[in-house]
Design an enzyme around this catalytic site. Structure first.
Site, PDB file in Angstrom:
ATOM      1  N   TYR A  73     133.061  30.241  89.962  1.00  0.00           N
ATOM      2  CA  TYR A  73     132.291  31.723  89.283  1.00  0.00           C
ATOM      3  C   TYR A  73     131.727  31.550  87.935  1.00  0.00           C
ATOM      4  O   TYR A  73     131.142  31.817  86.753  1.00  0.00           O
ATOM      5  CB  TYR A  73     134.163  32.421  89.218  1.00  0.00           C
ATOM      6  N   ASP A  75     140.533  34.194  95.275  1.00  0.00           N
ATOM      7  CA  ASP A  75     140.289  35.279  95.181  1.00  0.00           C
ATOM      8  C   ASP A  75     140.320  36.263  96.283  1.00  0.00           C
ATOM      9  O   ASP A  75     140.628  36.979  96.548  1.00  0.00           O
ATOM     10  CB  ASP A  75     138.520  35.586  94.538  1.00  0.00           C
TER      11      ASP A  75
HETATM   12  C1  IPM Z   1     139.999  39.800  90.577  1.00  0.00           C
HETATM   13  C2  IPM Z   1     138.535  40.348  90.155  1.00  0.00           C
HETATM   14  C3  IPM Z   1     137.462  39.977  89.921  1.00  0.00           C
HETATM   15  C4  IPM Z   1     137.067  38.116  90.086  1.00  0.00           C
HETATM   16  C5  IPM Z   1     136.048  40.496  89.531  1.00  0.00           C
HETATM   17  C6  IPM Z   1     137.020  41.729  88.854  1.00  0.00           C
HETATM   18  C7  IPM Z   1     135.358  39.619  88.654  1.00  0.00           C
HETATM   19  O1  IPM Z   1     138.300  40.620  92.015  1.00  0.00           O
HETATM   20  O2  IPM Z   1     140.778  39.638  89.598  1.00  0.00           O
HETATM   21  O3  IPM Z   1     140.093  39.160  92.126  1.00  0.00           O
HETATM   22  O4  IPM Z   1     136.821  38.485  91.519  1.00  0.00           O
HETATM   23  O5  IPM Z   1     137.847  37.890  90.037  1.00  0.00           O
HETATM   24 MN    MN Z   2     139.347  39.980  93.166  1.00  0.00          MN
END
Ligand code: IPM
Ligand code: MN
Length: 352
Positions: A142, A245
């Protein structure tokens, strides 16, 4: 006690569900003699429209000055299909996590007796499942270096982890395991990824400090299968950002609806409490979204930000009662009548 809460409802169904969570926080305050003050701030698409920035400085300051952040969701379809968009609502969420140093994302998954028959999984598999996924939140792919080469025809994201990032999240994981059933599963892809091998190495170094904890290691592909075929195996799962995630969306199926999954993100500065379901733009403004995940996030806020376990329990009891009495939104109401977001929020608040 005075509770200083930053309110970041965000986009889509965020404002509707956060409004119900606020009702419940107020109900808890009336019952237990606390006083909540709320400080609203923009985040996501709403903040881009207003400030040209998904997590503007003023929102950051509002969070820093608060004891806790109640957050709804970010996201707007107008950005989803535009790969060239320079600013995106999701950047607001990532910036918030990074700037507040929220490296540990806690996503508990539990089942409600009255809902297990509705699960797409076999009742006997999910009944009694109760685990906590701890997702690393400020590292990995990320936030690693990313970019395009060859005039745009090659793209890369870097999955980079430093020892201190792995150590601090594993420490949280071992400590949560100590407070639970003392079983920790470290999920990685150490058969392929170097970063995963470092995770596993550090976990093996730390495990002897927690002799009471049974620590096991599982590849993420296997873990994704085990979550569906035997979720009761798990107590605490710890994993890197991207795997976490994906696995937590999958894990939400175990509890019956994504509309039930709350989360807490904690770390260096003010913690953020949010439902994991996202902004569901198609449902925005329709008064149909399930507010229970947001309400349960408020329960986590009482427990983690303020150490108020009884207050958290009061919310949890009211939520469980609403489910038992079928006072639920359409995602959970199969044979019975579906209630609106506001009706469910009012009912839960009244039963606190
Ligand atoms: C989560 C969401 C987020 C992520 C997105 C909206 C950026 O999917 O909080 O799991 O990928 O972390
Ligand atoms: Mn997510």
């Amino acid at each position: 006690m005075k509770l200083n809460i930053a309110l970041l409802p965000g986009d889509g169904i965020g404002p509707e569900v956060i409004c119900q969570a606020v009702k419940c926080v107020d109900a808890v305050c009336r019952k237990f003699g606390h006083e909540a003050s709320y400080h609203f701030a923009y985040v996501g698409a709403g903040a881009i429209d207003r400030y040209g920035d998904a997590f503007p400085e003023i929102t950051y300051q509002t969070c820093l000055e608060a004891d806790a952040v109640l957050f709804g969701a970010v996201g707007d379809p107008k950005y989803d299909n535009d790969p060239t968009a320079k600013v995106r609502p999701e950047q607001g969420l990532l910036a918030m996590r990074k700037q507040l140093g929220l490296y540990a994302n806690l996503r508990p998954v539990e089942t409600f007796k009255s809902l297990v028959h509705q699960s797409p999984l076999k009742e006997e598999l999910v009944d009694g499942a109760d685990f906590l996924v701890i997702r690393e939140l400020t590292g990995g792919m990320y936030f690693g270096e990313k970019g395009r080469l060859d005039g745009g025809d090659t793209a890369y994201d870097t999955n980079i982890y430093h020892r201190y990032e792995i150590e601090r999240i594993l420490k949280q994981a071992f400590e949560f395991a100590m407070r639970r059933r003392k079983h920790l599963t470290v999920v990685d892809k150490a058969n392929v990824l170097e970063s995963s091998r470092l995770w596993r190495q550090i976990a093996q170094e730390m495990a002897p400090q927690y002799p009471e904890v049974t620590t096991d290691y599982m590849f993420v592909d296997n873990a994704s299968m085990k979550l569906i075929t035997g979720p009761k195996f798990f107590d605490v799962i710890v994993t890197e950002n991207t795997f976490g995630d994906i696995l937590t969306d999958e894990a939400s199926v175990v509890s019956g609806s994504m509309g039930l999954l709350a989360s807490a993100s904690i770390g260096e500065h003010t913690g953020v409490y949010e439902p994991i379901h996202g902004s569901w733009p198609q449902a925005a403004g329709q008064n149909i979204a399930n507010p229970l995940a947001a309400i349960l996030s408020a329960a986590m806020m009482f427990e983690y930000a303020f150490g108020m376990m009884e207050e958290g329990k009061a919310i949890r009891k009211a939520v469980a009662a609403s489910i038992e009495n079928n006072i639920v939104t359409s995602d959970l109401a199969t044979s019975s009548k579906a209630f609106s977001t506001i009706e469910v929020g009012d009912w839960v608040a009244a039963h606190i």
